[in-house]
Design a protein around this motif. Sequence first.
Motif, PDB file in Angstrom:
ATOM      1  N   LEU A  59      10.026 -42.670 -30.652  1.00  0.00           N
ATOM      2  CA  LEU A  59      11.370 -42.651 -29.794  1.00  0.00           C
ATOM      3  C   LEU A  59      11.257 -43.508 -28.890  1.00  0.00           C
ATOM      4  O   LEU A  59      10.103 -43.618 -27.926  1.00  0.00           O
ATOM      5  CB  LEU A  59      11.459 -41.282 -29.515  1.00  0.00           C
ATOM      6  CG  LEU A  59      11.483 -40.181 -30.380  1.00  0.00           C
ATOM      7  CD1 LEU A  59      11.629 -38.631 -29.775  1.00  0.00           C
ATOM      8  CD2 LEU A  59      12.655 -40.250 -31.450  1.00  0.00           C
ATOM      9  N   VAL A  63       7.275 -40.024 -35.726  1.00  0.00           N
ATOM     10  CA  VAL A  63       8.490 -40.023 -35.127  1.00  0.00           C
ATOM     11  C   VAL A  63       8.422 -40.767 -33.654  1.00  0.00           C
ATOM     12  O   VAL A  63       7.462 -40.453 -32.901  1.00  0.00           O
ATOM     13  CB  VAL A  63       8.985 -38.495 -34.460  1.00  0.00           C
ATOM     14  CG1 VAL A  63      10.351 -38.529 -33.924  1.00  0.00           C
ATOM     15  CG2 VAL A  63       9.095 -37.652 -35.990  1.00  0.00           C
ATOM     16  N   LEU A 104      13.859 -34.900 -32.158  1.00  0.00           N
ATOM     17  CA  LEU A 104      12.985 -34.021 -33.197  1.00  0.00           C
ATOM     18  C   LEU A 104      13.775 -32.781 -33.775  1.00  0.00           C
ATOM     19  O   LEU A 104      13.530 -32.695 -34.790  1.00  0.00           O
ATOM     20  CB  LEU A 104      11.739 -33.554 -32.328  1.00  0.00           C
ATOM     21  CG  LEU A 104      10.513 -34.359 -32.201  1.00  0.00           C
ATOM     22  CD1 LEU A 104       9.402 -33.556 -31.311  1.00  0.00           C
ATOM     23  CD2 LEU A 104       9.934 -34.532 -33.433  1.00  0.00           C
ATOM     24  N   LEU A 109       5.064 -36.492 -33.689  1.00  0.00           N
ATOM     25  CA  LEU A 109       5.510 -37.247 -32.567  1.00  0.00           C
ATOM     26  C   LEU A 109       4.667 -38.112 -31.742  1.00  0.00           C
ATOM     27  O   LEU A 109       3.408 -37.884 -31.449  1.00  0.00           O
ATOM     28  CB  LEU A 109       5.990 -36.107 -31.395  1.00  0.00           C
ATOM     29  CG  LEU A 109       6.881 -36.701 -30.109  1.00  0.00           C
ATOM     30  CD1 LEU A 109       7.906 -37.371 -30.539  1.00  0.00           C
ATOM     31  CD2 LEU A 109       7.132 -35.667 -29.083  1.00  0.00           C
ATOM     32  N   SER A 166       4.500 -38.425 -41.554  1.00  0.00           N
ATOM     33  CA  SER A 166       5.798 -39.012 -41.108  1.00  0.00           C
ATOM     34  C   SER A 166       5.549 -38.843 -39.485  1.00  0.00           C
ATOM     35  O   SER A 166       5.784 -37.877 -38.893  1.00  0.00           O
ATOM     36  CB  SER A 166       7.005 -38.222 -41.643  1.00  0.00           C
ATOM     37  OG  SER A 166       7.297 -38.430 -43.037  1.00  0.00           O
ATOM     38  N   LYS A 192      14.092 -36.194 -26.084  1.00  0.00           N
ATOM     39  CA  LYS A 192      13.289 -36.093 -27.233  1.00  0.00           C
ATOM     40  C   LYS A 192      13.093 -34.993 -27.985  1.00  0.00           C
ATOM     41  O   LYS A 192      12.853 -34.716 -29.303  1.00  0.00           O
ATOM     42  CB  LYS A 192      11.919 -36.457 -26.593  1.00  0.00           C
ATOM     43  CG  LYS A 192      11.543 -37.686 -26.063  1.00  0.00           C
ATOM     44  CD  LYS A 192      10.182 -37.962 -25.458  1.00  0.00           C
ATOM     45  CE  LYS A 192       9.993 -39.323 -24.750  1.00  0.00           C
ATOM     46  NZ  LYS A 192       8.591 -39.538 -24.146  1.00  0.00           N
ATOM     47  N   ILE A 245       5.176 -29.534 -37.405  1.00  0.00           N
ATOM     48  CA  ILE A 245       5.260 -30.623 -36.394  1.00  0.00           C
ATOM     49  C   ILE A 245       4.116 -30.588 -35.651  1.00  0.00           C
ATOM     50  O   ILE A 245       3.763 -29.633 -34.923  1.00  0.00           O
ATOM     51  CB  ILE A 245       6.659 -30.377 -35.662  1.00  0.00           C
ATOM     52  CG1 ILE A 245       7.845 -30.176 -36.824  1.00  0.00           C
ATOM     53  CG2 ILE A 245       6.841 -31.480 -34.792  1.00  0.00           C
ATOM     54  CD1 ILE A 245       9.168 -29.727 -36.109  1.00  0.00           C
ATOM     55  N   TYR A 249      10.293 -42.342 -38.651  1.00  0.00           N
ATOM     56  CA  TYR A 249      11.550 -42.281 -38.102  1.00  0.00           C
ATOM     57  C   TYR A 249      11.614 -42.686 -36.658  1.00  0.00           C
ATOM     58  O   TYR A 249      10.876 -42.493 -35.884  1.00  0.00           O
ATOM     59  CB  TYR A 249      11.930 -40.793 -37.921  1.00  0.00           C
ATOM     60  CG  TYR A 249      11.820 -39.927 -39.245  1.00  0.00           C
ATOM     61  CD1 TYR A 249      13.096 -40.028 -40.128  1.00  0.00           C
ATOM     62  CD2 TYR A 249      10.692 -39.112 -39.822  1.00  0.00           C
ATOM     63  CE1 TYR A 249      12.970 -39.379 -41.280  1.00  0.00           C
ATOM     64  CE2 TYR A 249      10.912 -38.535 -41.012  1.00  0.00           C
ATOM     65  CZ  TYR A 249      12.009 -38.697 -41.758  1.00  0.00           C
ATOM     66  OH  TYR A 249      11.979 -37.910 -42.787  1.00  0.00           O
ATOM     67  N   CYS A 250      12.488 -43.863 -36.542  1.00  0.00           N
ATOM     68  CA  CYS A 250      12.657 -44.321 -35.173  1.00  0.00           C
ATOM     69  C   CYS A 250      14.108 -44.290 -34.551  1.00  0.00           C
ATOM     70  O   CYS A 250      15.126 -44.269 -35.308  1.00  0.00           O
ATOM     71  CB  CYS A 250      12.104 -45.914 -35.354  1.00  0.00           C
ATOM     72  SG  CYS A 250      13.280 -46.825 -36.060  1.00  0.00           S
ATOM     73  N   ILE A 270      15.889 -34.509 -36.505  1.00  0.00           N
ATOM     74  CA  ILE A 270      14.962 -35.264 -37.581  1.00  0.00           C
ATOM     75  C   ILE A 270      14.270 -33.970 -38.384  1.00  0.00           C
ATOM     76  O   ILE A 270      14.210 -34.076 -39.530  1.00  0.00           O
ATOM     77  CB  ILE A 270      13.752 -35.999 -37.039  1.00  0.00           C
ATOM     78  CG1 ILE A 270      14.554 -37.334 -36.432  1.00  0.00           C
ATOM     79  CG2 ILE A 270      12.836 -36.328 -38.106  1.00  0.00           C
ATOM     80  CD1 ILE A 270      13.501 -38.357 -35.563  1.00  0.00           C
ATOM     81  N   LEU A 278       5.729 -33.844 -39.660  1.00  0.00           N
ATOM     82  CA  LEU A 278       6.192 -34.904 -38.617  1.00  0.00           C
ATOM     83  C   LEU A 278       5.196 -34.862 -37.410  1.00  0.00           C
ATOM     84  O   LEU A 278       4.428 -33.936 -36.907  1.00  0.00           O
ATOM     85  CB  LEU A 278       7.473 -34.356 -37.984  1.00  0.00           C
ATOM     86  CG  LEU A 278       8.744 -34.289 -38.721  1.00  0.00           C
ATOM     87  CD1 LEU A 278       9.810 -33.707 -38.240  1.00  0.00           C
ATOM     88  CD2 LEU A 278       8.967 -35.401 -39.388  1.00  0.00           C
TER      89      LEU A 278
END
Length: 323
Positions: free
Chosen positions: A38, A36, A79, A8, A34, A75, A91, A60-61, A82, A6
């Motif tokens: 936000l 993320v 996270l 961010l 992936s 946030k 991450i 991922y939204c 997710i 992940l």
Amino acid sequence: MTSEVLVLVDHANGSASKPALELLALACRLGSPSAVLLGADDATTAIAEQLSEYGAEKIYCANAAEFDNCLVVPKVEALQQIASRAAPAAILVTSSAEGKEIAARLALRLDSGLITDAVDIEAGAGGPIAIQSAFAATYTVRSTVSHGTPVITVKSNSASPERVSSAGTLEEVAVTFSDAARATKVLSRTLRRTTNRPELTEAAIVVSGGRGVGSAESFSVIEELADTLGAAVGASRAAVDAGWYPHSNQVGQTGKTVSPQLYIASGISGAIQHRAGMQTSKTIVAVNKDPEAPIFDLVDYGVVGDLFEIVPQLVEEVASRKG
């Protein structure tokens, strides 16, 4: 099957930040990147397409007013939710002040280990290996997380964004927030004075001035060199304390940490407080009239001389080469 990693995504003005794209490049080394995303709202689709171009295999939204109206906890909770679903191998978060707060809170909630201010990441048999620079770049530390999902913050300019087009599947996530997430709200915002210069912590080149500049008016020589190079302007604590330049441009332990490809220090002695904020720069150049200045112990190239003679010559030379 390759585990997800992940990332961010920091974003502004309808675009992902350069450090976020750098994190995707690092995530490619560790597994399946992936992103993320936000609070992008109407820019979600455009930013998702950009992330796909830089290797994000899944985005991922989540959009909610809390991401904009509250501080970092929404946030963190997004996270966390997710991560609980994706079970990622790691991450990655940008090493900004906000990023490190999010990472610390997230690691605590996930009962995981945290590594901050990495300057590189490698894949290891037991999980990601984070490389850090410590004690004024005297030591290189290689660390791994021994418990839980590794949460790692990475300094800007630690990798180069790489265009690796992928499907970039967009997945909308419904996030629930606790009362604690809404407890602290943003009441007002003040717009920052904008310039055409890059953000200090993201810039590939930083030109900084210190006590040797002598006055606020004399900082124009530092700004001229920065503008010629397309660089950000930094300042030492001494220059900021004297009121010559804004605190938002301070580089150092009590200011911002930078890690550009090129750092030029003019009229800066090189106290440990300043070195802590720029020691991981790839190439360091110093101009100082004191040959015994501590900054010369750290530099790749040092020029002993008056900055008001040296810097204008450098501006002239750069401008001539640019044609």
